[in-house]
Design a protein around this motif. Structure first.
Motif, PDB file in Angstrom:
ATOM      1  N   GLU A 136       0.828  -1.202   0.000  1.00  0.00           N
ATOM      2  CA  GLU A 136       0.000   0.000   0.000  1.00  0.00           C
ATOM      3  C   GLU A 136       0.867   1.258   0.000  1.00  0.00           C
ATOM      4  O   GLU A 136       0.555   2.244  -0.664  1.00  0.00           O
ATOM      5  N   VAL A 137       1.952   1.224   0.761  1.00  0.00           N
ATOM      6  CA  VAL A 137       2.883   2.356   0.789  1.00  0.00           C
ATOM      7  C   VAL A 137       3.398   2.657  -0.607  1.00  0.00           C
ATOM      8  O   VAL A 137       3.423   3.814  -1.052  1.00  0.00           O
ATOM      9  N   ASP A 138       3.829   1.627  -1.330  1.00  0.00           N
ATOM     10  CA  ASP A 138       4.360   1.823  -2.681  1.00  0.00           C
ATOM     11  C   ASP A 138       3.311   2.403  -3.622  1.00  0.00           C
ATOM     12  O   ASP A 138       3.587   3.335  -4.390  1.00  0.00           O
ATOM     13  N   LYS A 139       2.082   1.865  -3.559  1.00  0.00           N
ATOM     14  CA  LYS A 139       1.018   2.358  -4.446  1.00  0.00           C
ATOM     15  C   LYS A 139       0.708   3.827  -4.180  1.00  0.00           C
ATOM     16  O   LYS A 139       0.596   4.632  -5.109  1.00  0.00           O
ATOM     17  N   VAL A 140       0.573   4.162  -2.894  1.00  0.00           N
ATOM     18  CA  VAL A 140       0.215   5.531  -2.526  1.00  0.00           C
ATOM     19  C   VAL A 140       1.343   6.496  -2.882  1.00  0.00           C
ATOM     20  O   VAL A 140       1.093   7.608  -3.388  1.00  0.00           O
ATOM     21  N   TYR A 141       2.587   6.092  -2.628  1.00  0.00           N
ATOM     22  CA  TYR A 141       3.713   6.976  -2.953  1.00  0.00           C
ATOM     23  C   TYR A 141       3.805   7.197  -4.464  1.00  0.00           C
ATOM     24  O   TYR A 141       4.104   8.310  -4.922  1.00  0.00           O
ATOM     25  N   GLN A 142       3.553   6.140  -5.253  1.00  0.00           N
ATOM     26  CA  GLN A 142       3.540   6.300  -6.709  1.00  0.00           C
ATOM     27  C   GLN A 142       2.443   7.253  -7.145  1.00  0.00           C
ATOM     28  O   GLN A 142       2.649   8.082  -8.045  1.00  0.00           O
ATOM     29  N   ASN A 143       1.275   7.157  -6.512  1.00  0.00           N
ATOM     30  CA  ASN A 143       0.184   8.072  -6.854  1.00  0.00           C
ATOM     31  C   ASN A 143       0.555   9.518  -6.544  1.00  0.00           C
ATOM     32  O   ASN A 143       0.255  10.434  -7.308  1.00  0.00           O
ATOM     33  N   ALA A 144       1.213   9.732  -5.399  1.00  0.00           N
ATOM     34  CA  ALA A 144       1.610  11.085  -5.016  1.00  0.00           C
ATOM     35  C   ALA A 144       2.686  11.642  -5.940  1.00  0.00           C
ATOM     36  O   ALA A 144       2.865  12.855  -6.028  1.00  0.00           O
ATOM     37  N   SER A 145       3.413  10.752  -6.620  1.00  0.00           N
ATOM     38  CA  SER A 145       4.515  11.162  -7.494  1.00  0.00           C
ATOM     39  C   SER A 145       4.091  11.283  -8.955  1.00  0.00           C
ATOM     40  O   SER A 145       4.919  11.570  -9.819  1.00  0.00           O
ATOM     41  N   LYS A 146       2.819  11.067  -9.254  1.00  0.00           N
ATOM     42  CA  LYS A 146       2.348  11.084 -10.643  1.00  0.00           C
ATOM     43  C   LYS A 146       2.342  12.498 -11.226  1.00  0.00           C
ATOM     44  O   LYS A 146       2.086  13.474 -10.527  1.00  0.00           O
ATOM     45  N   ARG A 147       2.595  12.551 -12.521  1.00  0.00           N
ATOM     46  CA  ARG A 147       2.463  13.803 -13.281  1.00  0.00           C
ATOM     47  C   ARG A 147       1.500  13.579 -14.445  1.00  0.00           C
ATOM     48  O   ARG A 147       1.580  12.569 -15.139  1.00  0.00           O
ATOM     49  N   ILE A 148       0.601  14.528 -14.643  1.00  0.00           N
ATOM     50  CA  ILE A 148      -0.308  14.486 -15.795  1.00  0.00           C
ATOM     51  C   ILE A 148       0.189  15.504 -16.814  1.00  0.00           C
ATOM     52  O   ILE A 148       0.480  16.648 -16.452  1.00  0.00           O
ATOM     53  N   THR A 149       0.305  15.105 -18.055  1.00  0.00           N
ATOM     54  CA  THR A 149       0.739  16.057 -19.081  1.00  0.00           C
ATOM     55  C   THR A 149      -0.291  17.179 -19.210  1.00  0.00           C
ATOM     56  O   THR A 149      -1.490  16.986 -18.944  1.00  0.00           O
ATOM     57  N   THR A 150       0.177  18.335 -19.623  1.00  0.00           N
ATOM     58  CA  THR A 150      -0.715  19.501 -19.715  1.00  0.00           C
ATOM     59  C   THR A 150      -1.869  19.246 -20.675  1.00  0.00           C
ATOM     60  O   THR A 150      -3.010  19.649 -20.418  1.00  0.00           O
ATOM     61  N   GLY A 151      -1.585  18.543 -21.775  1.00  0.00           N
ATOM     62  CA  GLY A 151      -2.641  18.260 -22.760  1.00  0.00           C
ATOM     63  C   GLY A 151      -3.742  17.393 -22.174  1.00  0.00           C
ATOM     64  O   GLY A 151      -4.934  17.706 -22.315  1.00  0.00           O
ATOM     65  N   VAL A 152      -3.363  16.308 -21.521  1.00  0.00           N
ATOM     66  CA  VAL A 152      -4.359  15.411 -20.918  1.00  0.00           C
ATOM     67  C   VAL A 152      -5.128  16.134 -19.813  1.00  0.00           C
ATOM     68  O   VAL A 152      -6.353  16.017 -19.711  1.00  0.00           O
ATOM     69  N   LEU A 153      -4.412  16.901 -19.000  1.00  0.00           N
ATOM     70  CA  LEU A 153      -5.050  17.611 -17.898  1.00  0.00           C
ATOM     71  C   LEU A 153      -6.090  18.607 -18.412  1.00  0.00           C
ATOM     72  O   LEU A 153      -7.211  18.690 -17.884  1.00  0.00           O
ATOM     73  N   ASN A 154      -5.762  19.348 -19.469  1.00  0.00           N
ATOM     74  CA  ASN A 154      -6.715  20.324 -20.001  1.00  0.00           C
ATOM     75  C   ASN A 154      -7.914  19.651 -20.648  1.00  0.00           C
ATOM     76  O   ASN A 154      -9.023  20.191 -20.605  1.00  0.00           O
ATOM     77  N   ASP A 155      -7.722  18.467 -21.212  1.00  0.00           N
ATOM     78  CA  ASP A 155      -8.867  17.710 -21.740  1.00  0.00           C
ATOM     79  C   ASP A 155      -9.819  17.330 -20.602  1.00  0.00           C
ATOM     80  O   ASP A 155     -11.045  17.420 -20.753  1.00  0.00           O
TER      81      ASP A 155
END
Length: 440
Positions: free
Chosen positions: A341-360
């Protein structure tokens, strides 16, 4: 690996003051009381370009029948086993006492380089060191921690005794802090995760007083576990007491952690303080896992876990992103799954969404639910970008940041979470703009 130096000696000879002076931080609790430092505490230190790890330990009282002092002795023995160099500190003011002989006898069996240090020589009365030759540990080094006298020569001697083949390494470990009310089982969880008695575990509330770092590896990955003192409500903690300092350490542990395990007990109803601690973690922007401990003691039927989950959902409504796990530190039930669970949550906190996907994502959200208007003026979102991680933070360029309403901000956050898995971590939305800026 960096070389390790353990500081040992009987209570109240100045070990923690020396520790704090060398690491240049107030980490160990310094108080004129016997037995204040209980567990061993690790911190990085440096002298003349040489990096090493310093370990502070509790005061050794060999003849005491007190259970706590027996546990302190065990912790000091573990520290001596881990150390490359042992600093044996004695008190120059009180002189040579029988306890010093007993500790010296243990140290001679360690077969490690031992540096005998006579502290509290504020006027550098070198003649007060002569009696300590009787310990048979070589030349005593006179210092005054309070006056910062003799520390440079002592550090030169310590570094001189390091192994010739040590190598510095960069600390890239994921730091995991465990927080919670007293006696919910934080130390027991750490011991179960590590597989050995790393921290003192007892049924006495408040056994852990310092924040204690323990490096370890799991599935080839490097971590540091930070055990903290139980956090009681402010009105229950007297000012300028050892416990008040411990609560400060717990807060600092949250600040420097990469992820926090919020430990609660399933054998007691969720208390106001449990919610307050979870809120503190949430406000700090730290990813977290709610660890419901002592699950083995709960009488269960087919609805029990749903009742607990619904209670968590209600009381921690501000953490609707939370991840929870039900474990038993006593039996080991599901403890091994905590790290997954620690690994999954830390990976989620470290995620980046590209500007294009985020604006969509945001454009679709606005198309489904237009922003509300205020006094005939409607919020306009020009574009959005993710500016950082841990926690994921998104900046919205808008026509007027005063037009954003809490409910619509929550709606946008929910739409982002629906599109991307950010479970276990808070995310932050920041709105910037103004009419003049948008027209440039």
């Amino acid at each position: 690996m960096k070389p390790t130096v353990a500081i040992v000696g009987r209570p109240n000879v100045g070990k923690s003051a020396f520790f704090n002076k060398i690491v240049s931080k107030r980490i160990s609790i310094v108080k004129d009381e016997v037995g204040v430092t209980r567990d061993r505490i690790y911190e990085d230190a440096e002298w003349c370009g040489v990096n090493f790890t310093l370990i502070d330990t509790g005061g050794i009282e060999l003849k005491s029948e007190d259970v706590m002092f027996k546990n302190i002795l065990i912790q000091a023995q573990v520290a001596m086993t881990e150390a490359d160099v042992i600093v044996f500190m004695v008190d120059g003011k009180s002189g040579l006492v029988s306890s010093d002989y007993e500790v010296a006898k243990i140290l001679r069996h360690s077969k490690k380089p031992i540096i005998l240090v006579v502290n509290k020589l504020d006027n550098y009365e070198i003649e007060k060191t002569y009696d300590f030759y009787e310990l048979g540990l070589g030349e005593p080094h006179g210092i005054s921690v309070e006056q910062a006298k003799g520390l440079g020569d002592l550090l030169d001697e310590i570094v001189k005794n390091f192994p010739a083949d040590f190598e510095d390494e960069i600390d890239d470990r994921i730091k995991i802090a465990l927080v919670g009310r007293p006696n919910v089982g934080k130390s027991s969880l750490i011991n179960k995760l590590l597989g050995f008695e790393r921290v003192i575990v007892s049924d006495i509330a408040g056994t852990t007083r310092d924040s204690i770092d323990t490096p370890f590896e799991f599935d080839g990955k490097k971590y540091t576990l930070i055990d903290t003192a139980g956090m009681r409500r402010k009105r229950e903690v007297e000012l300028d007491t050892v416990e008040s300092y411990s609560v400060i350490r717990s807060n600092r542990a949250i600040e420097r952690a990469d992820i926090v395990l919020v430990v609660m007990s399933t054998v007691e109803d969720m208390a106001e303080q449990d919610v307050r601690i979870a809120g503190l973690v949430h406000e700090s922007g730290k990813p977290s896992v709610i660890v419901m401990n002592k699950w083995d003691v709960v009488e269960k039927d087919s609805y029990t876990i749903d009742k607990f989950k619904n209670k968590l959902k209600s009381d921690l409504a501000f953490m609707d992103y939370k991840k929870e796990i039900f474990v038993s530190a006593l039996t080991g039930l599901r403890v091994e799954k905590i790290m997954n669970e620690v690994d999954k949550v830390y990976q989620n906190a470290s995620k980046r969404i590209t500007t294009g996907v985020l604006n969509d994502i945001i454009m679709d959200a606005v198309a489904v639910n237009q922003p509300p208007s205020y006094k005939g003026k409607r919020l306009k979102i020009y574009y959005t970008s993710q500016v950082t991680t841990n926690p994921p933070t998104f900046v919205f360029k808008v026509n007027d940041d005063k037009l954003i309403h809490f409910s619509y901000q929550r709606y946008l956050e929910n739409q982002i979470r629906k599109a991307v898995d950010f479970s276990g971590t808070p995310i932050r939305l920041v709105f910037r703009g103004g009419e003049e800026e948008s027209k440039k």
